[in-house]
Design an enzyme around this catalytic site. Structure first.
Site, PDB file in Angstrom:
ATOM      1  CE  LYS A   1      -3.883   1.893   2.755  1.00  0.00           C
ATOM      2  NZ  LYS A   1      -4.672   1.711   3.998  1.00  0.00           N
TER       3      LYS A   1
ATOM      4  CB  SER B   1      -8.092   3.432   3.077  1.00  0.00           C
ATOM      5  OG  SER B   1      -7.190   2.841   4.004  1.00  0.00           O
TER       6      SER B   1
ATOM      7  CB  SER C   1      -8.220   0.620   5.989  1.00  0.00           C
ATOM      8  OG  SER C   1      -9.013   1.775   6.005  1.00  0.00           O
TER       9      SER C   1
END
Lengths: 129, 511
Positions: free
Chosen positions: B85, B160, B184
């Site tokens: 990420k 997210s 997330s």
């Protein structure tokens, strides 16, 4: 206002130290609703130059959010201590040993502006204050 | 042993890929190229990645292959590609946290988890898309582009960590790291048919993780199987002196727990079904299909010998308002560092604006709407006169939620619930309605606020889309999450005769 660097991970400090700004412009004790002026004032405190359009838009949205989060007021929390953190750690210490820092030239290549081996920042002298 | 017949390496789990690498049946270069090809073919549509550098990845893979050929002792992860990420800083590799304010920034150091994966011999495929500064539940708040769900490109992949979920589910990475502040990792895993685990707070280093809400942020694995997630978790976990909130305790034994769980060894396990998360009187906002899959999964656990009972955690009803005060408050403080002086964007530095004006213009142009909303909300919640009623009150509610967990764990070993109240929703459906977006986090927030480990494991489909089953455990008992998730996964795979993600591959083949 202190501005910790990205590698700083001492998250246990309460953000309150930064956040207890004087917001007397908001008035006291009111609950629901953030007006356009309130949002503009908060944005100034947070150094955000919001546009007129954003102020209109956010005022409505944030009032709805504020109504929703105000639900926390329903909880009976007499004698309940606040919880700032999930890990019961205090006073994490280490030996005071000098270790290498990041190389200056490497860091400065990522700066928006650098001059004479330093971060170059906009002029601050001559500002109001 | 017969020659491997599966020519599509990108549909295999990391454990199988690792076995083939060790056996010399494939190479890191071949593997890395297979994923790069897949990225080249699919990512224009999916939008899973913000940064991919094929040359660097292949060069790195070549180094690992050369080391193996030279007879060097390599670890079990050596040569396996991985995606990170974009919230993790990576030395010399562009890192944006999904924000324009960091566009073009190349960090001068590695996050601890990135360094650990590098030391284990993994190959970084790229940095995955995310909601800006991890604020969102759909990855539509990325400043660059939305990510699409491989199961249905018209739908969101969760957030997210939606770039990571789309990459792994879509076969654009064998596994990935995400971060979880309020759900997330778990929610995007649920919405794309993956396994995603949020470790105990403090169990995985936050050093080099661009901070959103420091008392909640935690990094963890997203993978095709429970076993893969356990392997990745063990590789990144453990004490880090560079993170002062890092717990100095051994990483729980997760791979072994997963293997035991997969054998269905659950006799005597006490499972609590949380009434407040989709139970009687608490079904508003939940898809009927999601609740049905979860109910079936609970029955499955009972069939494997688990003792199931309903548990009530009344304070969970206030998790959402408490979280949406605490997280924005911490964010408004953390994001003060983005002021355009030391890294990233600077706007208005033309001699006509003061320092403060340059800061304000930079933040105005560099941040997107959700980040601005949360900064304003957090600034309000922390301000004198409102602090006690909002931030302070939320912290006390956090205590109540933690107490509910503590008393529940007096009676049960794990708590279970849906991971997400709904399946993946259409892109755009909630993008301008913050409260609708926040409601996606309903089930994941309690464990976040209490700092507890929680995993999401696929438990079937509803409306043709994946449903996630959440397992929560006491602090530092992450192994219980893996054990139960592995039991669920193995039983459902056996009943189905295939893995859930095979369904996605079959659909793609048929299209």
């Amino acid at each position: 206002m202190s501005t910790p660097s990205p590698q700083e991970t001492t998250g246990s400090q309460a953000p309150a130290a930064l956040g207890r700004e004087d917001t007397t412009g908001l008035g006291r004790g009111g609950t629901a609703g953030l007006g356009r002026e309130d949002v503009a004032h908060l944005a100034r405190l947070a150094r955000l130059a919001l546009t007129d359009e954003e102020l209109d838009h956010f005022a409505g949205q944030l009032s709805a959010v504020l109504d929703a989060v105000a639900e926390v007021g329903k909880a009976d929390v007499d004698d309940v201590p606040p919880m700032t953190h999930a890990v019961p750690l205090t006073n994490v210490t280490r030996e005071d040993v000098v270790t290498p820092s990041l190389p200056r030239d490497v860091v400065l290549t990522q700066a928006p502006a650098a001059e004479d081996d330093r971060f170059r920042v906009p002029q601050i002298l001559g500002e109001e204050e | 042993m017969s020659t491997p017949v599966n020519t599509d390496l990108t549909t295999l789990d990391a454990a199988e890929l690792g076995r083939r690498l060790a056996a010399g049946e494939t190479s890191s270069v071949e593997l890395t190229q297979a994923y790069l090809d897949r990225i080249a073919a699919q990512d224009d549509v999916l939008g899973a990645y913000l940064h991919v550098d094929p040359e660097v990845a292949l060069a790195r893979a070549g180094e690992v292959d050369a080391a193996r050929a030279a007879g060097e002792e390599l670890g079990p992860l050596a040569g396996l590609p991985v995606a990170l990420k974009d919230v993790f800083v990576t030395e010399g590799v562009p890192t944006t946290s999904g924000s324009r304010i960091l566009e073009g920034w190349r960090p001068p150091y590695d996050a601890t988890v990135a360094a650990r994966l590098k030391a284990a011999g993994t190959v970084l495929l790229g940095k995955t898309n995310m909601d800006e500064f991890a604020m969102g539940s759909s990855t539509e708040n990325s400043a660059y582009r939305p990510t699409r769900n491989p199961w249905d490109p018209d739908r969101i992949p969760g957030g997210s960590s939606g770039g990571s979920s789309a990459a792994v589910a879509g076969g654009l990475a064998p596994w990935a790291l995400g971060t979880d502040t309020g759900g997330s990792i778990r929610q995007p895993a649920a919405l794309t048919g993956l396994v995603g685990h949020k470790p105990t707070y403090g169990a995985v280093s936050r050093y080099g993780l661009i901070a959103f809400s420091s008392s909640l942020d935690q990094a963890g694995p997203m993978a095709r199987t429970v076993l893969d997630a356990a392997v990745l978790h063990e590789a990144i976990g453990g004490h880090d002196p560079r993170d002062s909130t890092s717990i100095d305790a051994p990483v729980p034994v997760l791979v072994k727990a997963s293997q035991e769980g997969a054998r269905g060894e659950l006799a005597g396990l006490r499972v609590g079904v949380v009434r407040e998360l989709g139970g009687d009187g608490h079904t508003d906002g939940y898809d009927a299909g999601v609740l049905e899959r979860v109910r079936e999964t609970v029955e499955l656990l009972a069939g494997m010998g688990a003792e199931v009972r309903e548990v009530s955690c009344p304070a969970f009803d206030l998790a959402l308002p408490a979280y949406y005060l605490i997280a924005p408050s911490e964010a408004s403080s953390n994001l003060a560092r983005f002021e355009g002086m030391r890294f990233g964007l600077r706007v208005g530095d033309d001699g006509s604006h003061s320092l403060e004006e340059v800061m304000s213009l930079t933040r105005e142009q560099g941040f997107g709407p959700e980040v601005k909303r949360r900064i304003v909300l957090g600034t309000y919640a922390l301000s004198a006169g409102y602090y006690d009623a909002y931030y302070g009150q939320a912290q006390k509610v956090r205590t109540l939620i933690t107490r509910d967990f503590t008393s529940a764990f007096d009676d049960v070993d794990v708590l279970v619930s849906p991971t997400s109240p709904t399946v993946a929703w259409p892109i755009g459906a909630r993008v301008d309605d913050p409260l609708a977006m926040y409601a996606a986090d309903l089930c994941t927030l309690p464990a976040s606020l209490a700092g507890l480990p929680a995993i999401s494991v696929p438990c079937g489909l509803s409306e043709g889309l994946p449903v996630g089953f959440q397992v929560m455990a006491p602090a530092l008992s992450d192994d219980r999450c893996y054990r139960v998730a592995a039991a669920v996964e193995a039983a459902l795979d056996a009943a189905r005769g295939s893995r859930l993600l095979d369904e996605l591959a079959n659909r793609e083949a048929a299209a």
